[in-house]
Design a protein around this motif. Structure first.
Motif, PDB file in Angstrom:
ATOM      1  N   ARG A 169       0.825  46.816 -20.916  1.00  0.00           N
ATOM      2  CA  ARG A 169       1.027  45.881 -19.813  1.00  0.00           C
ATOM      3  C   ARG A 169       1.317  44.517 -20.429  1.00  0.00           C
ATOM      4  O   ARG A 169       0.765  44.168 -21.479  1.00  0.00           O
ATOM      5  CB  ARG A 169      -0.205  45.775 -18.915  1.00  0.00           C
ATOM      6  CG  ARG A 169      -0.614  47.069 -18.244  1.00  0.00           C
ATOM      7  CD  ARG A 169       0.375  47.510 -17.187  1.00  0.00           C
ATOM      8  NE  ARG A 169      -0.127  48.667 -16.456  1.00  0.00           N
ATOM      9  CZ  ARG A 169       0.029  49.931 -16.847  1.00  0.00           C
ATOM     10  NH1 ARG A 169       0.683  50.186 -17.982  1.00  0.00           N
ATOM     11  NH2 ARG A 169      -0.460  50.924 -16.120  1.00  0.00           N
ATOM     12  N   MET A 170       2.165  43.749 -19.797  1.00  0.00           N
ATOM     13  CA  MET A 170       2.516  42.441 -20.341  1.00  0.00           C
ATOM     14  C   MET A 170       2.661  41.417 -19.231  1.00  0.00           C
ATOM     15  O   MET A 170       2.789  41.754 -18.047  1.00  0.00           O
ATOM     16  CB  MET A 170       3.824  42.513 -21.136  1.00  0.00           C
ATOM     17  CG  MET A 170       5.016  42.974 -20.334  1.00  0.00           C
ATOM     18  SD  MET A 170       6.567  42.914 -21.262  1.00  0.00           S
ATOM     19  CE  MET A 170       6.869  41.138 -21.280  1.00  0.00           C
ATOM     20  N   SER A 171       2.639  40.156 -19.633  1.00  0.00           N
ATOM     21  CA  SER A 171       2.830  39.058 -18.690  1.00  0.00           C
ATOM     22  C   SER A 171       3.440  37.884 -19.434  1.00  0.00           C
ATOM     23  O   SER A 171       3.315  37.782 -20.661  1.00  0.00           O
ATOM     24  CB  SER A 171       1.490  38.651 -18.058  1.00  0.00           C
ATOM     25  OG  SER A 171       1.675  37.579 -17.143  1.00  0.00           O
ATOM     26  N   ILE A 172       4.111  37.028 -18.697  1.00  0.00           N
ATOM     27  CA  ILE A 172       4.702  35.814 -19.247  1.00  0.00           C
ATOM     28  C   ILE A 172       4.069  34.625 -18.547  1.00  0.00           C
ATOM     29  O   ILE A 172       4.001  34.579 -17.317  1.00  0.00           O
ATOM     30  CB  ILE A 172       6.231  35.779 -19.045  1.00  0.00           C
ATOM     31  CG1 ILE A 172       6.882  37.005 -19.675  1.00  0.00           C
ATOM     32  CG2 ILE A 172       6.824  34.508 -19.633  1.00  0.00           C
ATOM     33  CD1 ILE A 172       6.757  37.085 -21.165  1.00  0.00           C
TER      34      ILE A 172
ATOM     35  N   ALA B 169      -5.643  32.630 -19.123  1.00  0.00           N
ATOM     36  CA  ALA B 169      -5.524  32.863 -17.681  1.00  0.00           C
ATOM     37  C   ALA B 169      -4.718  34.124 -17.394  1.00  0.00           C
ATOM     38  O   ALA B 169      -5.108  34.956 -16.555  1.00  0.00           O
ATOM     39  CB  ALA B 169      -4.885  31.651 -17.013  1.00  0.00           C
ATOM     40  N   GLU B 170      -3.581  34.286 -18.087  1.00  0.00           N
ATOM     41  CA  GLU B 170      -2.727  35.451 -17.847  1.00  0.00           C
ATOM     42  C   GLU B 170      -3.394  36.729 -18.335  1.00  0.00           C
ATOM     43  O   GLU B 170      -3.323  37.776 -17.675  1.00  0.00           O
ATOM     44  CB  GLU B 170      -1.375  35.260 -18.544  1.00  0.00           C
ATOM     45  CG  GLU B 170      -0.469  34.251 -17.863  1.00  0.00           C
ATOM     46  CD  GLU B 170      -0.082  34.676 -16.460  1.00  0.00           C
ATOM     47  OE1 GLU B 170       0.221  35.865 -16.263  1.00  0.00           O
ATOM     48  OE2 GLU B 170      -0.104  33.828 -15.558  1.00  0.00           O
ATOM     49  N   ALA B 171      -4.048  36.673 -19.500  1.00  0.00           N
ATOM     50  CA  ALA B 171      -4.705  37.866 -20.039  1.00  0.00           C
ATOM     51  C   ALA B 171      -5.823  38.339 -19.118  1.00  0.00           C
ATOM     52  O   ALA B 171      -5.968  39.547 -18.862  1.00  0.00           O
ATOM     53  CB  ALA B 171      -5.248  37.582 -21.439  1.00  0.00           C
ATOM     54  N   VAL B 172      -6.610  37.410 -18.601  1.00  0.00           N
ATOM     55  CA  VAL B 172      -7.705  37.768 -17.694  1.00  0.00           C
ATOM     56  C   VAL B 172      -7.149  38.385 -16.411  1.00  0.00           C
ATOM     57  O   VAL B 172      -7.691  39.377 -15.895  1.00  0.00           O
ATOM     58  CB  VAL B 172      -8.564  36.534 -17.386  1.00  0.00           C
ATOM     59  CG1 VAL B 172      -9.553  36.836 -16.264  1.00  0.00           C
ATOM     60  CG2 VAL B 172      -9.308  36.078 -18.633  1.00  0.00           C
TER      61      VAL B 172
END
Length: 477
Positions: free
Chosen positions: A388-391, A397-400
């Protein structure tokens, strides 16, 4: 008074032109310009705050810039005209504005009441409060600037999480302590304070304009009308560098030297922090060379993800020895326990709204590629794997957020992060490392999730040279 004042200015200008000439008049103009150029910081504050403006951000920023420029020009020009109309001259212990307001209203008396005196107090008090409110911008922009520097390893990485209360708190405390020390040194003398302020302001302005000129020159092939944009930045660069040189030359012995000393010390500190992170990265590259050659089986039968089975959620950065080391540690500590391995990574950008689409897409592609390599390695080891990934602009904040979603998807998930442990740990290494893993751990544990932070030892170069390649991984474990 308008007629006589205009004639007086005209006569004075003609007399000075004859006696001083163009060079002398221009020198006086430049000095006056540099002393008042601090008003540009109002426009600069708009640039810093662009990311928090209402959509469409660029159009809102342009309108705000125009309004700021007009208001500054009208205000500054109006004050100068008032100086002439009220014959304001420098007075010891008073600002020019204080003299102006006194000349304007100090003699007002209504029904025996000193209304003019109250008017002067209210006006000067309002100015002081306005400056006080404006100074608070530093408590917003200061931590934001430090966060951008932390993303590029010029400041401790713990400063890059603006959503974390401790990050903002630390930034504000640093600004407060620095302000108190400078006030104690200057004794609150506004002349020295404004000088120190203006030198650093135009140093940063000069660097910013240099960066913009460099940007448009490098990307001239991409933008057909690039010369229009670079032209205004070249003008800005010339103005800012000129102001900086004049300020330093004129006021070097009056406090300019301490400003340059403090600024140089801060630059050297940032360089030392950057060099430390570079050295650590080199050590980790040696770990990459060894762990990247792990023998694995072929992917003949890839196990399927079973969501209600024990799942190891591993937070990783780029693909490398550090992440692989964490995976193999989990396998060794919990043999045959976890049936699924899910990798989480966050592609970090300074600000989504201030980056081009190409840059954001590039970061997304790099993050995805690294995660796919982790998944491929895990599947070759015979284990079910996904990612899973996010930008975003902040790792924590994004990892949590992603981990909270995974906890709902995989009810038996255990989260893993890693931290660096040094052979001879010094006090500054505790400041520069490991905070991100602990921040994520604190937040996820507060949300009721199980989180483990696994150590990865970093040896000195001397020790690494003594270890054989085959034995290093065993010693790391």
């Amino acid at each position: 008074e308008a007629g006589p004042v205009i004639q007086e200015v005209k006569t004075g200008f003609h007399t000075d032109w004859v006696s001083l000439g163009f060079v002398g008049m221009f020198a006086i103009f430049i000095r006056a310009y540099t002393m008042g150029a601090g008003t540009y910081t109002g426009i600069e504050a708009v640039s810093n705050g662009l990311s928090i403006m209402r959509e469409p951000k660029v159009e809102t920023g342009k309108k705000t810039m125009v309004l700021m420029a007009i208001s500054l020009a009208v205000t500054a020009g109006g004050i100068l005209v008032c100086y002439l109309l009220f014959h304001v001259t420098p007075t010891a212990g008073k600002t020019m504005n204080a003299v102006l307001v006194e000349n304007f209203a100090a003699s007002w008396v209504i029904a025996g009441l000193p209304v003019g005196h109250w008017f002067v107090l209210i006006t000067l008090g309002s100015e002081a409060l306005l400056l006080f409110v404006a100074a608070q911008a530093g408590f917003i922009d200061g931590p934001r600037v430090m966060a951008n520097m932390a993303n590029d390893s010029w400041m401790p990485h713990r400063f890059n999480s603006l959503s974390d209360r401790l990050t903002m708190q630390n930034g504000v405390l640093i600004i407060c302590v620095a302000s108190i020390l400078i006030l104690l040194y200057t004794g609150g003398d506004t002349t020295t304070l404004v000088l120190m302020y203006s030198i650093n302001v135009f140093l940063t302005f000069s660097l910013s304009e240099t960066g913009m000129v460099r940007y448009w020159f490098k990307n001239r092939a991409k933008y057909p009308k690039w010369y229009r944009s670079i032209f205004i930045h070249i003008i800005g660069l010339i103005l800012c560098v000129s102001i900086l040189i004049v300020n330093v030359r004129e006021k070097f012995t009056e406090g300019g030297w301490i400003t340059l000393l403090i600024t140089t010390a801060l630059i050297l500190l940032c360089l030392a922090i950057k060099q430390h992170y570079v050295r650590v990265k080199e050590h980790l590259k040696r770990l990459d060379d060894i762990l990247d050659n792990i023998p694995v089986a072929t992917k003949d039968a890839i196990p399927a993800i079973v969501k209600n089975q024990p799942t190891a959620v591993i937070l990783v950065g780029g693909y490398g020895g550090l992440g692989i080391h964490t995976v193999l540690n989990i396998v060794k500590l919990f043999p045959q326990h976890f049936k699924n391995y899910v990798y989480v990574s966050v592609g970090v950008i300074d600000s989504v709204k201030l980056k081009g689409v190409e840059e954001v897409d590039e970061i997304r592609a790099e993050t995805k590629e690294a995660l796919e390599r982790y998944v491929d390695l895990t599947q070759r080891l015979g284990m079910a794997s996904d990612f899973r990934m996010s930008i975003g602009t902040e790792v924590v904040a994004e990892a949590v957020r992603v981990c909270d979603e995974l906890a709902k998807e995989f009810p038996k998930a255990v989260f893993f992060a890693s931290k660096l442990v040094f052979q001879k740990e010094r006090w500054f290494q505790r400041i520069l490392h490991n905070e991100t893993a602990y921040q994520i751990q604190r937040r996820l544990q507060f949300d009721g999730h199980t989180v483990m932070v696994l150590p990865v030892r970093v040896f000195s170069t001397k020790v690494e040279n003594k270890l054989k390649p085959g034995s290093l991984f065993a010693k790391q474990d």
